[in-house]
Design an enzyme around this catalytic site. Sequence first.
Site, mmCIF file in Angstrom:
data_model
loop_
_atom_site.group_PDB
_atom_site.id
_atom_site.type_symbol
_atom_site.label_atom_id
_atom_site.label_comp_id
_atom_site.label_asym_id
_atom_site.label_seq_id
_atom_site.Cartn_x
_atom_site.Cartn_y
_atom_site.Cartn_z
ATOM 1 N N ARG A 174 -1.954 39.212 22.691
ATOM 2 C CA ARG A 174 -1.454 38.747 21.250
ATOM 3 C C ARG A 174 -0.117 37.727 21.839
ATOM 4 N NH1 ARG A 174 3.191 41.189 20.122
ATOM 5 N NH2 ARG A 174 2.274 43.552 20.436
ATOM 6 N N LYS A 218 -11.259 23.941 8.872
ATOM 7 C CA LYS A 218 -11.885 22.757 7.942
ATOM 8 C C LYS A 218 -12.305 21.710 9.181
ATOM 9 C CE LYS A 218 -10.575 24.864 4.267
ATOM 10 N NZ LYS A 218 -9.698 26.037 4.649
ATOM 11 N N TYR A 233 -3.100 23.570 -2.205
ATOM 12 C CA TYR A 233 -4.032 24.767 -2.099
ATOM 13 C C TYR A 233 -3.717 25.752 -2.798
ATOM 14 C CZ TYR A 233 -6.685 28.306 -0.086
ATOM 15 O OH TYR A 233 -7.491 29.162 0.201
ATOM 16 N N ASP A 280 1.254 19.942 5.365
ATOM 17 C CA ASP A 280 -0.131 20.440 5.489
ATOM 18 C C ASP A 280 -1.159 19.184 5.820
ATOM 19 O OD1 ASP A 280 -2.765 21.119 5.166
ATOM 20 O OD2 ASP A 280 -2.174 22.678 4.033
#
Length: 384
Positions: A46, A195, A98, A170
């Site tokens: 992690r 994407k 978004y 973004d």
Amino acid sequence: MQLDSLLIHGGIDGDAATGAVNVPIYQTSTYRQTGLGETPVWEYSRTGNPTRTALEKLLADLEEGSHGLAFASGMAAVTTVLSLFQQGDKLLLSSNVYGGTFRVLDKVFKNFGITYEIIDTTDLSSLPEKLTPDVKAVLIESPANPLLTVTDIAAVSALSHEHGKLVIVDNTFMTPYLQRPLSLGADIVIHSGTKYLGGHSDVISGFVVVKDPALADRLYFLQNSTGGVLGPFDSFLMLRGIKTLGLRMDRHTFNAQVIARWLEIHPSVKHVYYPGLERDPGYAIQQKQASGAGGMISFELHADYDADRFFRSLRLVTLAESLGGVESLVCHPATMTHAAIPEEIRKKVGITDRLIRLSVGIESVQDIQADLEQAIQASGKAQV
């Protein structure tokens, strides 16, 4: 190194331990330590994993930043960035973004006393008065989702910095292949790596890239503390996908330009949103700050066409959430990607019930056009 080469050789190139030309998948949760009090390079996945680190360094190189962070999803990336703020802070938000970004601000962070205001970031004249003391950051998408609105990133960054505000961009639609917001003055770049960066609709991921090492340290603390990190196998898939980003984006952009010009003169189409068209309001700024208009188009059919019949009639193009894969995808923002935004806000910013968003794939452009044409014809003159 030129960008096309950087996509393949940037970050950590290969594996020094074995000579492998690809970074291996370090599929481990923990690492052997030699003794107490010694700080190992790797201790827990992690906190850090060699495969993920190679990917993070690659994204930092591509975005011309100092540090990159890889997350389990684009929303994990957004959530971590928003966790920089505290009760009483306010963010300014581009007028069409978004739906997931709006939802997490409106339904989650608002509960912690972090507020937002939706503004038109293309209107530079009205921005200074919005930069009040409680505002800590301006969050931009450019081109924005789903109306492809273009914001002048350099101008907004300059104005925001004059007032001591962070600028968050973004960059999902453009990718660093077409646009690099940090070089235009932004402080933080966010990606949904699901994407275009991944490009094959087979992995969920998110990224944050910054230039400022102190800001990177704050974000890394949040990433490690909250734990929404990208796993090693998904990191490997992202590394593999990014190698062909340039080739894919060239084809996406070429196909989208052809389709947009065709839709622009189509008698059944009321309006086309695409910043690669000369008549688009954002065309000049897009030409200035990016090296292409990308592969996303939105459009509306005339009122006597049945949108549902259009979607049902498609054969090659797929009705689905997401975007940026090699296959062409189409969606209905009002009921899919932007359903979380209240109807009154959608209507105010122009996300109508007739809006169709098209992610143009890398198939034959003639086949994409033919499928859209037959679906448009099938949807015409809606029966009562």
